[in-house]
Write an enzyme that holds these catalytic residues in place. Sequence first.
Site, PDB file in Angstrom:
ATOM      1  N   THR A  49      -0.081   9.984  -2.997  1.00  0.00           N
ATOM      2  CA  THR A  49      -0.497   9.448  -1.553  1.00  0.00           C
ATOM      3  C   THR A  49      -0.159   8.016  -1.534  1.00  0.00           C
ATOM      4  O   THR A  49       0.616   7.623  -2.514  1.00  0.00           O
ATOM      5  CB  THR A  49      -1.916   9.710  -1.544  1.00  0.00           C
ATOM      6  OG1 THR A  49      -2.720   8.631  -2.354  1.00  0.00           O
ATOM      7  CG2 THR A  49      -2.434  11.161  -1.853  1.00  0.00           C
ATOM      8  N   CYS A  50      -0.155   7.407  -0.506  1.00  0.00           N
ATOM      9  CA  CYS A  50      -0.024   6.347  -0.386  1.00  0.00           C
ATOM     10  C   CYS A  50      -0.729   5.298  -1.568  1.00  0.00           C
ATOM     11  O   CYS A  50      -0.568   4.051  -1.798  1.00  0.00           O
ATOM     12  CB  CYS A  50      -0.320   5.770   1.013  1.00  0.00           C
ATOM     13  SG  CYS A  50      -2.088   5.836   1.585  1.00  0.00           S
ATOM     14  N   ASN A  51      -1.909   5.608  -1.871  1.00  0.00           N
ATOM     15  CA  ASN A  51      -2.792   4.928  -2.808  1.00  0.00           C
ATOM     16  C   ASN A  51      -2.673   5.176  -4.369  1.00  0.00           C
ATOM     17  O   ASN A  51      -3.466   4.612  -5.076  1.00  0.00           O
ATOM     18  CB  ASN A  51      -4.089   4.990  -2.206  1.00  0.00           C
ATOM     19  CG  ASN A  51      -4.396   4.122  -1.087  1.00  0.00           C
ATOM     20  OD1 ASN A  51      -3.880   3.096  -0.858  1.00  0.00           O
ATOM     21  ND2 ASN A  51      -5.468   4.842  -0.251  1.00  0.00           N
ATOM     22  N   SER A 109     -11.619   6.611  -3.998  1.00  0.00           N
ATOM     23  CA  SER A 109     -10.857   5.966  -2.571  1.00  0.00           C
ATOM     24  C   SER A 109     -11.252   4.492  -2.499  1.00  0.00           C
ATOM     25  O   SER A 109     -12.231   4.064  -2.320  1.00  0.00           O
ATOM     26  CB  SER A 109     -10.924   7.012  -1.211  1.00  0.00           C
ATOM     27  OG  SER A 109     -10.497   8.420  -1.797  1.00  0.00           O
ATOM     28  N   GLY A 115     -12.292  11.714   3.842  1.00  0.00           N
ATOM     29  CA  GLY A 115     -12.190  13.078   3.511  1.00  0.00           C
ATOM     30  C   GLY A 115     -10.657  13.649   3.437  1.00  0.00           C
ATOM     31  O   GLY A 115     -10.542  14.652   3.138  1.00  0.00           O
ATOM     32  N   GLN A 116      -9.861  12.658   3.905  1.00  0.00           N
ATOM     33  CA  GLN A 116      -8.339  13.115   3.913  1.00  0.00           C
ATOM     34  C   GLN A 116      -7.974  13.461   2.398  1.00  0.00           C
ATOM     35  O   GLN A 116      -7.260  14.354   2.178  1.00  0.00           O
ATOM     36  CB  GLN A 116      -7.659  11.965   4.386  1.00  0.00           C
ATOM     37  CG  GLN A 116      -6.007  12.259   4.476  1.00  0.00           C
ATOM     38  CD  GLN A 116      -5.235  11.160   4.985  1.00  0.00           C
ATOM     39  OE1 GLN A 116      -5.736   9.951   5.040  1.00  0.00           O
ATOM     40  NE2 GLN A 116      -3.822  11.378   5.359  1.00  0.00           N
ATOM     41  N   GLY A 189      -2.022  -1.913  20.764  1.00  0.00           N
ATOM     42  CA  GLY A 189      -1.226  -2.088  19.620  1.00  0.00           C
ATOM     43  C   GLY A 189      -1.170  -0.668  18.972  1.00  0.00           C
ATOM     44  O   GLY A 189      -2.027   0.102  18.990  1.00  0.00           O
ATOM     45  N   ALA A 190       0.160  -0.323  18.453  1.00  0.00           N
ATOM     46  CA  ALA A 190       0.655   1.008  18.085  1.00  0.00           C
ATOM     47  C   ALA A 190       0.819   0.721  16.464  1.00  0.00           C
ATOM     48  O   ALA A 190       1.693   1.839  15.991  1.00  0.00           O
ATOM     49  CB  ALA A 190       1.511   1.508  18.751  1.00  0.00           C
ATOM     50  N   GLY A 191       0.380  -0.174  15.593  1.00  0.00           N
ATOM     51  CA  GLY A 191       0.650  -0.185  14.388  1.00  0.00           C
ATOM     52  C   GLY A 191      -0.375   0.793  13.538  1.00  0.00           C
ATOM     53  O   GLY A 191      -0.959   2.017  14.253  1.00  0.00           O
TER      54      GLY A 191
END
EC number: 1.2.1.70
Length: 430
Positions: A49-51, A109, A115-116, A189-191
């Site tokens: 994952t990203c983490n 986390s 929950g992801q 903002g769309a970041g």
Amino acid sequence: MQIAVIGLSHRTAPVEIRERVSIAEGQVPEYVSRLRSCSQVAECAILSTCNRLEIYTVLRDSEHGLREVTRFLAESKGVLLPTLQRHLFVLLHQDAVMHLMRVAAGLDSIVLGEGQILAQVKMTQSLAQQGKGVDRVLNQLFKTAITAGKRVRSDTNIGTGAVSVSSAAVEMALRKKGPLHNQRCLVVGAGKMGELLVRHLLAKGARQIIVLNRSLEKAAQMVEQFGLMLPVATVDELTNYVPCSDLIFTCTGATEPLLTLEKMSSLRRDQSLMIFDIAVPRNVATEVDELPNVQLFNVDHLKQVVEENRAYRQLMVTQCEEILLEQLDEFLDWWRGLEAVPTINQLRQKVETIREQELEKALSRLGTEFAEKHQGIIDSLTRAIVNKILHDPMVQLRAQRDIEARRRALQTLQTLFNLEAQSNPEPPTL
């Protein structure tokens, strides 16, 4: 055989290192298959994952196996071995089992209880199965971890309450405005922060959402992932959207305020507007809060909500840990029971051979016509009798926690039924 996890996470490695070793979801089965071909790796699964990037394994030899896995990761991702080793953590046996359960429960986390990660753990098992990396042990381990993650979320409140600024903004809006389904929401903002805001708004029932961004294309790409036809526009049109909004959320990287008193001139006198500015630097000028029909909240206001909820979730951790310990005991009982499997399988095979031989003799005596007509019934009958006779002894053998008592029972079974002595796998030192 030894259960082990080797990897790195947000706790041990900066994002610069994590992104270098990250493995795209579509590539995971290939990596699993390649890793499974290593001489010391009996089973493996990769959680990316990203983490975090974590490799769960069953090793034939822990010392040689860990070196093999570390070398595989360094070479396959083009990272110098000494660089990688500085950020790796290794957990063995019971610690590895507990770690996966903590991960699945969201206790490891950044956002406590999120929950992801549970869905990502499920996907990890599925991808490992595709790459033919998991067998009996890791399948059972992931099954236990997923059950633990579900129990933590259903039996505790660890997943409730905002613990990020974006979720806190939406939670505060819900508290102050009530149901969001009839609120007109404007996200500027769309970041990543904007994406999270939209996600939280949708989760809380908001349906009237407009997204503004400097790049119209990026805004369109961001909303596309939600599968909804959400309107998008450029930030230049911000003034036009102020009078038709009930809630405004700002989260751009602009260095100067986007919403000033001048741009608020289009605000109607009878309009009640709530603004959540979660950008740093702030997107909304301070003096906007002086307008009588405007309520302005910034990051500092929201941090209080975040900290309150984080403290509450921390209290839930003890309750979660108790659930995980129950699941750990369940897995360890299963693991210890593996010692009995070879003898159990041998006994079943011997009994099945006897059943088939005696069934064949009986059918030959009954005559062809009767045998053809009733063979299925007689076969099912004898099979059911065998299974019922063996069921209780097999369950008791697996459930026996005392290792020496189980081994004595196995030896007795081998002697009574004239079975070959098995070289049973040693359970890990716990």
